[in-house]
Design an enzyme around this catalytic site. Structure first.
Site, mmCIF file in Angstrom:
data_model
loop_
_atom_site.group_PDB
_atom_site.id
_atom_site.type_symbol
_atom_site.label_atom_id
_atom_site.label_comp_id
_atom_site.label_asym_id
_atom_site.label_seq_id
_atom_site.Cartn_x
_atom_site.Cartn_y
_atom_site.Cartn_z
ATOM 1 N N ASP A 236 -1.512 6.231 1.568
ATOM 2 C CA ASP A 236 -0.448 5.553 1.148
ATOM 3 C C ASP A 236 0.927 6.172 1.826
ATOM 4 O OD1 ASP A 236 0.462 3.709 -1.265
ATOM 5 O OD2 ASP A 236 1.974 5.000 -0.806
ATOM 6 N N ASN A 244 12.631 1.049 2.606
ATOM 7 C CA ASN A 244 13.013 -0.245 2.415
ATOM 8 C C ASN A 244 14.562 -0.249 1.687
ATOM 9 O OD1 ASN A 244 11.209 -1.510 4.008
ATOM 10 N ND2 ASN A 244 9.827 -1.662 2.205
ATOM 11 N N ASP A 253 9.314 -2.056 8.335
ATOM 12 C CA ASP A 253 8.295 -2.783 9.067
ATOM 13 C C ASP A 253 7.856 -1.755 10.441
ATOM 14 O OD1 ASP A 253 8.411 -4.823 7.301
ATOM 15 O OD2 ASP A 253 9.448 -6.118 8.430
ATOM 16 N N GLU A 279 2.179 -0.817 1.546
ATOM 17 C CA GLU A 279 2.131 0.638 2.343
ATOM 18 C C GLU A 279 1.021 1.216 2.322
ATOM 19 O OE1 GLU A 279 3.982 1.603 -1.600
ATOM 20 O OE2 GLU A 279 3.805 0.072 -0.300
#
Length: 780
Positions: A236, A244, A253, A279
């Site tokens: 993770d 973000n 991204d 993620e």
């Protein structure tokens, strides 16, 4: 139409996959077509018996039909494309032989044979799986058919014309049919592969998606041989949401794509790699736990070299090894649990699954000493340093003495240098995470037995995962007794940490109590701690988070500790306050009726136990300060409230003599702290209107839906109940939060008998000013 199917198809496996898929599609079509041809041949051979001329015995012709039928039966059993092609070649040659046997002896055999040998290659063309099969089969058919055709009786000079007609009609038509159908099948296969790839691929990273990963992982596990090992790795990306939120989804991204690139570069072709969602990524690695953890560590370091706008990326990893017979979801659940521990342990690390059983602790210390040798603390080897025990005292405030010691783990190197906590408690990826916990318990109880001789409690910190481990209550009881410490002297301090459901913790607590251990919950008021957790586990002691001793109510700036301690006492739990660092905090703990206190003011963690005399005097001083301050506080409170009692008495007398409410309580309403004056009937409902006071104009946090006191019933309030119990005597309440004004208030009330029956007359006073004294108990 198929322009989107022009992607690269030159990979080594494409042709093989296409032909095998074609075999699956063609098998039923070929079976039906060739079976129909057998029926047509039997009809053809049977029709020959009706024609003139000597004929080959029917048995020979039927034998050809039987051979054709056997080849049809063999088609569903063809496991490879070349076997399938060989069956096709044999079928056309046997069919040609059958035609030759059937037309033998006819006056005009060419009339019978020519349509058949023209139709056969044309009808067979779509059934050939590959151009190679088509070329070989067609060539062999013409190689065998040409001598046969030329050997048949035909008009003089027409042999060449017949052959050219045969070739020019059949060969181009067969080629068009074959390559047209072959191209259609190829386009269909490309479309099928593209759709399957889109359905199984994460479009952002190009990795498999969750569905495809689960399918392939399940297939891999089902084919795993005896002794083979496979491990799952979950990872993770750390703090991805902040990436973000701060820098936009484009940056997020790109981070996902970069991590996917690292996974592709570092893993082998045999690994199944997937983006599970968000993620999170997962991979299945054909190796045991240690090798998988080493791969995870390599991945962690590689991801750590990826730049993000505010530094470097990092990721947390969980690793679990497949256990024979379990499902893929069970394997992934254990890897996910290890990932959660990695995240709760500080992120950017690798954690392996927990062991399925609790290993016995293997001490490395030397416990032998001569009878006259002084006691010295034991220490335990751990990695490249030593584990040691430090003890911090806990005091009973009422008894003013040491009643217990919390055992704290420390690490030190050979030169005496202290090991930083981040290194000491860093999870080891290749071992059970509870091992350090268990080793510390064995070390602490032995050192406690040597250093703490007055029967005091020993508090052992324990992780929830260790607490609920199967068999550990028995093992810990054995460890304690072997060290000479009865479990009744041990308090297990359940740490605030992820791991173990409340049901599991409650069940385990019962098992520990059966051995005599006491249970404490650490850091109540932080993290996962909540009242439901306490009520389910039912600890003997609750250790309050150090911040709670400094927490104050909004507006009035008063400590909330006394009410919280009272609540826990009512739930049947003793209270320990940690983090006592100043005399003011010690005084507050005593005033709040706390049972036990711990902190640097009372004693720092130490490898030895220090005499408590100075602390005894400090606690006794706190009691003296409270005793002296209580009378002073009461006098200050009475001096503030006195004028309001007198004004209330005067207002009540005037009101009972018939003066209007506004006039009767005018003087009271003009006092600085008065919010309102009111009259309640014997059910606690307001009679008439209230008289607004001077403090009502102060802008407060008015709670509009409940701001009108006339809508409510107040006979449940202490200021109403206590006034009714002592009619005619002015009563002063403790401070409370007013629904009408949203401010801390007190009420001065008196119960009396009026012409309308019993009533309670009172005034609400604003008690939010910091200069105002708060009583330590309710005042009458």
């Amino acid at each position: 139409m198929f322009s989107f199917l022009t992607e690269q198809t030159s990979d080594a496996g494409f042709r093989n996959r296409f032909h095998r898929r074609s075999l699956e599609h063609q098998r039923p079509l070929s079976t039906v077509t060739m079976a129909f041809t057998v029926v047509a041949f039997i009809a053809f051979a049977s029709a020959r018996s009706l024609a003139a001329g000597s004929a080959v015995p029917l048995a020979w012709r039927l034998a050809c039909a039987a051979g054709l039928a056997l080849l049809v039966v063999a088609i569903p059993r063809a496991k490879s494309t070349w076997i399938f092609g060989s069956i096709g070649v044999a079928y056309t040659l046997v069919l040609l032989a059958g035609i030759a046997l059937t037309v033998a002896g006819l006056d005009e055999p060419l009339l019978w044979a020519l349509p058949a040998i023209v139709v056969i290659p044309v009808c067979a063309a779509p059934l050939w799986l590959t151009p190679a099969h088509f070329g070989i089969g067609t060539a062999l058919f013409y190689a065998a058919g040409t001598p046969f055709l030329l050997g048949l009786p035909h008009p003089r000079g027409d042999a060449d014309a017949v052959c050219w007609m045969w070739v020019l009609i059949a060969v181009p038509t067969a080629a068009v049919f074959h390559f047209g159908f072959y191209g259609f099948r190829r386009h269909h296969f490309l479309l099928e592969e593209r759709l399957a790839r889109l359905a199984a691929t994460d479009p952002l990273t190009g990795l498999q998606n969750r569905r495809a990963f689960l399918e392939q992982a399940a297939l891999r596990l089902s084919k795993l041989g005896r002794g083979s090992k496979t491990s799952a790795i979950f990872l993770d990306i750390d703090y991805f949401k902040s990436l973000n939120d701060q820098f936009g989804h484009g940056v997020g991204d790109q981070a996902l794509a970069d991590v996917a690139r690292v996974l592709k570069d570092v893993t082998s072709s045999g690994d199944i790699v997937s983006r599970i969602g968000g993620e999170e990524f997962a991979l299945l690695h054909d190796a045991g736990l240690r090798a998988a953890a080493q791969l995870a560590e390599t991945l962690r370091e590689a991801i750590g070299r990826i730049a993000r706008p505010d530094g470097q990326l990092s990721a947390s990893f969980g690793v679990a090894e497949y256990r024979p017979g379990e499902s893929v979801m069970a394997l992934l659940d254990r890897a996910d649990e290890a990932l959660l521990r990695a995240k709760y342990s500080g992120r950017n690390r690798v954690c392996a699954e927990r062991a399925t059983f609790v290993d016995s602790v293997r001490p490395t210390w030397d416990d032998q000493r001569a009878d006259d040798a002084p006691l010295h603390p034991l220490r335990q080897q751990w990695d490249d340093f030593w584990l040691t025990s430090h003890f911090q005292p806990l005091y009973s405030l009422s008894h003013q003495k040491q009643v217990g010691f919390e055992a704290l783990l420390r690490g030190e190197r050979e030169d005496g240098e202290q090991v930083p906590p981040a290194v000491l408690f860093s999870p080891k990826p290749f071992t059970d995470q509870g091992e350090l916990d268990r080793v510390s318990h064995a070390l602490h109880v032995r050192n406690a037995r040597r250093l703490i001789t007055d029967g005091a409690w020993v508090f052992l910190n324990i992780l929830p995962a260790t607490f609920v481990a199967e068999g550990y209550p028995d093992q810990l009881a054995t460890i304690a007794r072997a060290a000479g410490l009865e479990p009744e002297r041990v308090v297990l301090e359940l740490l605030e940490s992820h791991g173990g459901s409340v049901d599991e913790l409650s069940r385990a607590a019962s098992e520990y109590r059966n051995h005599g251990f006491l249970i404490a919950v650490d850091d109540f008021g932080a993290g996962h701690s909540n009242l439901d957790r306490l009520l389910r586990i039912r600890p003997d002691l609750v250790k309050l988070d150090g911040e709670l001793i400094r927490a104050k109510s909004a507006g009035a700036d008063q400590p909330i500790l006394p009410k919280l301690v009272s609540l826990l006492h009512q739930a049947g739990m003793l209270v320990v306050v940690e983090g006592v660092e100043t005399t003011e905090q010690l005084i507050l703990a005593v005033e709040s009726n706390v049972d036990f206190a711990q902190g640097y003011l009372l004693g720092r963690p130490s490898a030895s136990v220090t005499p408590p005399d100075a602390v005894h005097r400090r606690i006794d001083h706190a009691f003296d300060v409270i005793a002296q301050g209580r009378a002073h506080q009461h006098a200050m409170f009475e001096s503030e409230v006195g004028p309001y009692r007198q004004a209330l008495d005067a207002g009540v007398d005037a009101w009972l003599k018939g003066m209007p409410l506004n006039d009767a309580f005018y003087d009271l309403a003009q006092l600085e702290l008065c919010i309102s004056c009111f009259v309640l009937d014997d059910t606690g409902r307001q009679i008439g209107h209230e008289v607004p006071g001077k403090a009502s104009a102060i802008d407060g946090a008015s709670l509009h839906p409940v701001a009108n006191p006339r809508d409510a019933r107040w006979d449940h309030r202490p200021y109403f109940r206590n006034a009714v119990l002592r009619p005619g005597v002015p009563i002063t309440s403790s401070p409370y939060l007013s629904l009408a004004s949203g401010r801390p208030c007190i009420a001065v009330t008196v119960a009396l008998q009026s012409g309308e029956g019993r009533c309670v007359v009172g005034a609400e006073l604003d008690w939010s000013l910091q200069r105002l004294p708060w009583p330590t108990a309710e005042h009458w």
